[in-house]
Design a protein around this motif. Structure first.
Motif, PDB file in Angstrom:
ATOM      1  N   HIS A   1     -42.507 -25.789 -29.798  1.00 16.02           N
ATOM      2  CA  HIS A   1     -42.927 -24.691 -30.677  1.00 16.02           C
ATOM      3  C   HIS A   1     -41.753 -23.918 -31.246  1.00 16.02           C
ATOM      4  O   HIS A   1     -41.896 -22.753 -31.621  1.00 16.02           O
ATOM      5  CB  HIS A   1     -43.951 -23.810 -29.952  1.00 16.02           C
ATOM      6  CG  HIS A   1     -45.188 -24.579 -29.622  1.00 16.02           C
ATOM      7  ND1 HIS A   1     -46.127 -24.909 -30.566  1.00 16.02           N
ATOM      8  CD2 HIS A   1     -45.564 -25.196 -28.473  1.00 16.02           C
ATOM      9  CE1 HIS A   1     -47.061 -25.670 -30.009  1.00 16.02           C
ATOM     10  NE2 HIS A   1     -46.745 -25.862 -28.739  1.00 16.02           N
TER      11      HIS A   1
ATOM     12  N   CYS B   1     -49.648 -24.259 -36.841  1.00 22.10           N
ATOM     13  CA  CYS B   1     -49.650 -24.821 -35.494  1.00 22.10           C
ATOM     14  C   CYS B   1     -50.681 -24.081 -34.658  1.00 22.10           C
ATOM     15  O   CYS B   1     -50.903 -22.881 -34.847  1.00 22.10           O
ATOM     16  CB  CYS B   1     -48.257 -24.681 -34.887  1.00 22.10           C
ATOM     17  SG  CYS B   1     -48.113 -25.414 -33.248  1.00 22.10           S
TER      18      CYS B   1
ATOM     19  N   CYS C   1     -50.396 -22.960 -31.878  1.00 21.70           N
ATOM     20  CA  CYS C   1     -49.790 -21.904 -31.051  1.00 21.70           C
ATOM     21  C   CYS C   1     -49.858 -20.548 -31.733  1.00 21.70           C
ATOM     22  O   CYS C   1     -49.608 -19.530 -31.100  1.00 21.70           O
ATOM     23  CB  CYS C   1     -48.345 -22.256 -30.719  1.00 21.70           C
ATOM     24  SG  CYS C   1     -47.202 -22.033 -32.102  1.00 21.70           S
TER      25      CYS C   1
ATOM     26  N   CYS D   1     -43.787 -25.395 -36.664  1.00 19.89           N
ATOM     27  CA  CYS D   1     -43.195 -25.719 -35.364  1.00 19.89           C
ATOM     28  C   CYS D   1     -42.778 -27.196 -35.349  1.00 19.89           C
ATOM     29  O   CYS D   1     -43.348 -28.025 -36.065  1.00 19.89           O
ATOM     30  CB  CYS D   1     -44.210 -25.525 -34.245  1.00 19.89           C
ATOM     31  SG  CYS D   1     -44.725 -23.823 -34.004  1.00 19.89           S
TER      32      CYS D   1
END
Ligand SMILES: [Zn+2]
Length: 306
Positions: A168, A178, A180, A185
C-alpha cells in the motif's frame, strides 16, 4: 546416535495446509499437505491438524518429547498475542479462532502463530535468498502485493505486532482506487489482480495473458506491464531509502516468470542513488517457493531467525 529433535511448521492457506517436521539444521524430515476446507469448521480443522502431526511423529518413529514446538504461518488478519485467526475473508467462518491453545494443550510444547508473509520472510532468511543478508525485505507479487522486513534476524513489527503493508505504498498519483482507502498503491497497479483488471479492456482475462501479450509485442499490453514495472521501481526506491535493506527478495506467483523484468526496472535507478549505499544492495528471486512459509513457521520455534 540420538535422533535430532524437530519442530513442526504449518502453513495454512485458503485452499491448502502444508505441514513439515524440520530439524534444527533446516532439514525437512517429513512433510504432508491437506485440504484446508475452512468452511467445514474450525474445530474439524484443528482435529485434522493434530491427527496429521501425530502421523508425522509416527512416520518419524519419534517419541513425544522430540517435538520442540509448532510454528504456524497463516494468512491474516491475525491477533498474534492472543493466537487468534481473524480471517473469514479467505478462511470461511474463521473469525476469532484460537489455533494456539488447543495445540499447546494437546502437545505441551510452545505453539507460535505468525502472519504468512512474515513467516515466508523468516524462511527465506534462514534457508533461502536472504541467508547471510541483513536487513532483508521480501516483496511478494501474486493476487495481491505483500511484504515483510527482517531486521537483525527479527521481523519488523508495528502497532499490534503488524508488519509493514508494503503493498500500500503510493506509487502512482491518481492511479486506480485501492480497497485500503487510498489510490495508486503498489497493489492497485502491480498485483496480479490489478494487471488482470487492466487487461480486461484488451480482451485479456488474466495477468499471465497480459504478460504473454506484452512479450509478443502487443502495445497496450506492454503499457500495462511497463506501468507495473514502473510502480515496482518507485516502490523499490522508497524501500531502499526507508528500510535500507542489504537485500530485497521478490517472491510470489508473478515472480516465478516475471522476475527479470521487474528486477531490471527496480535496479535501473540504483546507480544514480546518492543517499543510500546502492552498491551494497541486491535484488534476488525468492528461492524456497511455496516452502518459504512452512520453513519460516518452523524457524519461529527453532530460533533460526525469529
Ligand atoms: Zn492500498
Amino acid at each position: 546416535m540420538e535422533p535430532a529433535r524437530f519442530a513442526v511448521g504449518v502453513d495454512i492457506g485458503g485452499t491448502k495446509t502444508a505441514l513439515a517436521a524440520i530439524d534444527p539444521s533446516g532439514r525437512i524430515l517429513a512433510r504432508t499437505t491437506l485440504a484446508t476446507e475452512a468452511a467445514l469448521g474450525f474445530e474439524r480443522a484443528v482435529s485434522r491438524l493434530t491427527a496429521t502431526i501425530d502421523d508425522l511423529q509416527d512416520q518419524l518413529q519419534r517419541r513425544a518429547g522430540d517435538l520442540m514446538g509448532i510454528g504456524i504461518g497463516c494468512a491474516g488478519p491475525l491477533d498474534l498475542e492472543a493466537g487468534l485467526i481473524n480471517n473469514p475473508y479467505t478462511l470461511t467462518g474463521w473469525d476469532r479462532c484460537d489455533i494456539v491453545t488447543p495445540l499447546r494443550q494437546h502437545y505441551h510444547v510452545p505453539v507460535l502463530l505468525e502472519n504468512d508473509a512474515d513467516a515466508a520472510a523468516l524462511g527465506e532468511c534462514w534457508l533461502g535468498a536472504g541467508r547471510g543478508f541483513d536487513p532483508v525485505v521480501l516483496l511478494t507479487f501474486g493476487t495481491g502485493v505483500g511484504g515483510a522486513a527482517v531486521v537483525r534476524g527479527r521481523i519488523q513489527r508495528g502497532v499490534d505486532g503488524a508488519h509493514p503493508e508494503l503493498g500500500h505504498m503510493p506509487v502512482l498519483p491518481e492511479g486506480p482506487s485501492c480497497y485500503c482507502g487510498f489510490k495508486g498503491c503498489l497493489e492497485s497497479v502491480a498485483s496480479g489482480t490489478a494487471i488482470a483488471e487492466a487487461g480486461r479492456a484488451l480482451g485479456l482475462a488474466t495477468a499471465e495473458e497480459v504478460f504473454a501479450a506484452a512479450a509478443a509485442g502487443h502495445p497496450s499490453a506492454k503499457d500495462i506491464v511497463s506501468r507495473a514495472h514502473a510502480a515496482a521501481a518507485t516502490a523499490a526506491w522508497t524501500i531502499f531509502h526507508t528500510l535500507l535493506p542489504q537485500r530485497v527478495i521478490l517472491g510470489g506467483g508473478i515472480m516465478e516468470t516475471q522476475f527479470d523484468g521487474f528486477a531490471a526496472a527496480m535496479r535501473h535507478a540504483l546507480p544514480g542513488a546518492t543517499q543510500f549505499p546502492a552498491h551494497k544492495t541486491s535484488i534476488a528471486p525468492a528461492t524456497l517457493g511455496n516452502d518459504a512459509g512452512l520453513v519460516g513457521a518452523a524457524a519461529l520455534i527453532l530460533g533460526a531467525n525469529a
